[in-house]
Scaffold this active site. Structure first.
Site, short mmCIF file in Angstrom:
data_model
loop_
_atom_site.label_atom_id
_atom_site.label_comp_id
_atom_site.label_asym_id
_atom_site.label_seq_id
_atom_site.Cartn_x
_atom_site.Cartn_y
_atom_site.Cartn_z
N ASP A 27 22.27 40.47 70.59
CA ASP A 27 23.07 40.81 71.76
C ASP A 27 23.21 42.32 71.86
OD1 ASP A 27 23.29 38.11 72.21
OD2 ASP A 27 25.38 37.95 71.61
N ARG A 84 24.36 20.23 76.37
CA ARG A 84 25.19 21.24 75.68
C ARG A 84 25.49 22.39 76.64
NH1 ARG A 84 23.95 26.04 72.47
NH2 ARG A 84 25.65 26.41 71.02
N HIS A 99 16.96 36.52 70.04
CA HIS A 99 17.36 37.84 70.55
C HIS A 99 18.58 38.31 69.76
CE1 HIS A 99 20.11 35.04 72.55
NE2 HIS A 99 20.97 36.05 72.57
N HIS A 133 19.55 35.60 66.86
CA HIS A 133 19.96 34.19 67.02
C HIS A 133 19.21 33.54 68.18
CE1 HIS A 133 22.73 36.78 69.31
NE2 HIS A 133 22.83 35.78 70.19
C1 J5X Z 1 25.87 42.52 79.24
C2 J5X Z 1 24.65 42.03 79.05
C3 J5X Z 1 24.17 41.31 77.83
C4 J5X Z 1 22.83 40.77 78.29
C5 J5X Z 1 22.37 41.87 79.17
C6 J5X Z 1 23.57 42.11 80.06
C7 J5X Z 1 23.63 40.95 81.07
C8 J5X Z 1 22.90 39.68 80.55
C9 J5X Z 1 23.11 39.45 79.06
C10 J5X Z 1 22.15 38.43 78.46
C11 J5X Z 1 22.64 36.98 78.42
C12 J5X Z 1 21.60 36.09 77.72
C13 J5X Z 1 20.96 36.71 76.49
C14 J5X Z 1 20.60 38.19 76.73
C15 J5X Z 1 19.83 38.74 75.56
C16 J5X Z 1 19.93 38.32 78.07
O1 J5X Z 1 18.79 38.32 78.34
O2 J5X Z 1 20.88 38.48 79.08
C17 J5X Z 1 21.88 38.93 77.05
C18 J5X Z 1 21.79 40.43 77.27
C19 J5X Z 1 21.82 41.27 76.02
O3 J5X Z 1 22.61 41.08 75.11
O4 J5X Z 1 20.99 42.20 75.99
O1 AKG Z 2 24.10 28.92 73.45
C1 AKG Z 2 24.24 29.54 72.39
O2 AKG Z 2 24.71 29.02 71.39
C2 AKG Z 2 23.78 30.98 72.28
C3 AKG Z 2 24.00 31.80 73.54
C4 AKG Z 2 23.61 33.23 73.36
O3 AKG Z 2 23.17 33.65 72.33
C5 AKG Z 2 23.77 34.18 74.49
O4 AKG Z 2 24.13 33.76 75.62
O5 AKG Z 2 23.51 35.38 74.26
FE FE2 Z 3 23.13 35.87 72.28
#
Ligand code: J5X
Ligand code: AKG
Ligand code: FE2
Length: 350
Positions: free
Chosen positions: A229, A297, A227, A287
């Site tokens: 961010d 981890r 994904h 990533h």
């Molecule tokens: C502030 C954020 C950033 C979110 C959405 C919202 C709350 C949850 C975050 C995450 C966390 C895990 C990866 C991700 C890809 C996911 O699924 O939830 C992130 C997402 C994003 O970067 O889109």
């Molecule tokens: O665990 C990791 O190294 C990546 C976590 C991550 O990409 C995320 O939480 O958006």
């Molecule tokens: Fe991420």
């Protein structure tokens, strides 16, 4: 309630996608968790992931890191080693609880705080070898009380202290990376409301704790699926167990390389909003996280975005490079991501 919290109320996740497997009992990899994924390749010595000291950062190096990599390590970041250590201990304490306790603090389908699998789980058929704890807004204490009815104070204090440190650091980083593009503080008054007095709203943030239990068959499993961010930028704490990988383009196709932990450093991941604000110059790199057979981890991602209801868009007055994305507010982008996932960015192209 923050507008981001409200947003997730409208885009619920399927309940059966929230509760992770009880990894403590998993001696084999269930079919539901078997992925076929391209294997990482060793990182070539000639193109190492940039390491930037915040003691005396050079703009040109920072700009190169944002444009060519979208991911870099930071050292001399000023976050005390003892805080990082306590923070990691608290994460481990949480994820080591037995499943029947963690479940007490499970995220409900329309919530953004609590225990459970990451939101993106709903976009993949297979399940990930990970569990998470999301912290947004003020309901941390309520969830922590569910986990530890009598002694949650330390957990909450450490989480709050960590978030405070990350807020300061992310402001500093956003300001630095935008500076390296030649974007002035006038355009970014919202970053430093205390100084400009221009806005009362501050940057918004979200903390995601991730846990990747030891896995009986790591080559077939996926810790966190690929994904980008949705943030302006993300500060990632990854302790000293490797697992983070980034996708780098090659002449033919692309490949995955590991972001090896550096003792005491933090990792910065540029998000989709920085890509938009820089009019496509900064990379928001794809990533993922992989798992291993021997070490539990934990990692923590601190996502930051612009203040509530603030429109942002490409900051360019260059006639040769007109805006390639339209203006938007963060909530709008997160909603697109929560619905269209990795196609969200293209939806905002002009
Ligand atoms: C502030 C954020 C950033 C979110 C959405 C919202 C709350 C949850 C975050 C995450 C966390 C895990 C990866 C991700 C890809 C996911 O699924 O939830 C992130 C997402 C994003 O970067 O889109
Ligand atoms: O665990 C990791 O190294 C990546 C976590 C991550 O990409 C995320 O939480 O958006
Ligand atoms: Fe991420």
């Amino acid at each position: 309630m923050s507008s981001v919290t409200q947003l997730f109320k409208n885009i619920p996740v399927n309940r059966d996608r929230i509760i992770p497997l009880d990894f403590s009992n998993a001696k084999t990899l269930p079919e539901s968790h078997v992925w076929s994924k391209p294997e990482p390749e060793p990182e070539p010595m000639i193109r190492p992931i940039p390491v930037i000291s915040l003691f005396n950062p050079e703009q040109a190096i920072l700009q190169h890191a944002c444009e060519e990599w979208g991911v870099f390590h930071i050292t001399d970041h000023g976050v005390p080693h003892s805080l990082l250590h306590n923070f990691e201990c608290q994460m481990k304490k949480l994820f080591s609880l037995p499943m029947h306790r963690k479940i007490l603090a499970v995220r409900s389908p329309d919530e953004s705080t609590g225990y459970g699998a990451v939101r993106i789980s709903m976009f993949y058929d297979k399940l990930m070898w990970s569990e998470g704890f999301s912290v947004m807004g003020s309901s941390l204490r309520r969830h922590a009380t569910l986990l530890w009815p009598d002694d949650h104070a330390e957990f909450c204090n450490v989480m709050e202290e960590y978030q405070k440190a990350m807020k300061g650091l992310s402001r500093r980083l956003i300001s630095m990376v935008m500076d390296s593009l030649g974007i002035t503080h006038e355009d970014l008054g919202w970053l430093v409301p205390e100084i400009t007095g221009s806005r009362t709203e501050s940057i918004q943030s979200f903390l995601q704790l991730n846990s990747y239990p030891v896995c009986p068959d790591p080559h077939l499993a996926m810790g966190l699926a690929p994904h980008t961010d949705s943030s302006l930028l993300t500060i990632l704490y990854q302790g000293n167990v490797p697992g983070l990988e980034i996708q780098v383009p090659e002449e033919e196709g692309s490949r995955w390389i590991g972001v090896e932990p550096i003792e005491g450093s933090l990792v910065v991941i540029m998000g989709d909003l920085s890509h938009i604000i820089s009019n496509g110059r900064f990379k928001s790199t794809m990533h993922r996280a992989v798992v291993n057979k021997t070490h539990h981890r934990v990692s923590a991602a601190y996502f930051t975005g612009p203040p509530k209801n603030l429109q942002v868009g490409p900051l360019t007055d260059d006639k040769d490079h007109p805006p390639i994305y339209r203006r938007l507010i963060w909530e709008e982008y997160l909603a697109a991501k929560a619905t269209h996932f990795n196609k969200a960015l293209t939806l905002f192209r002009c």
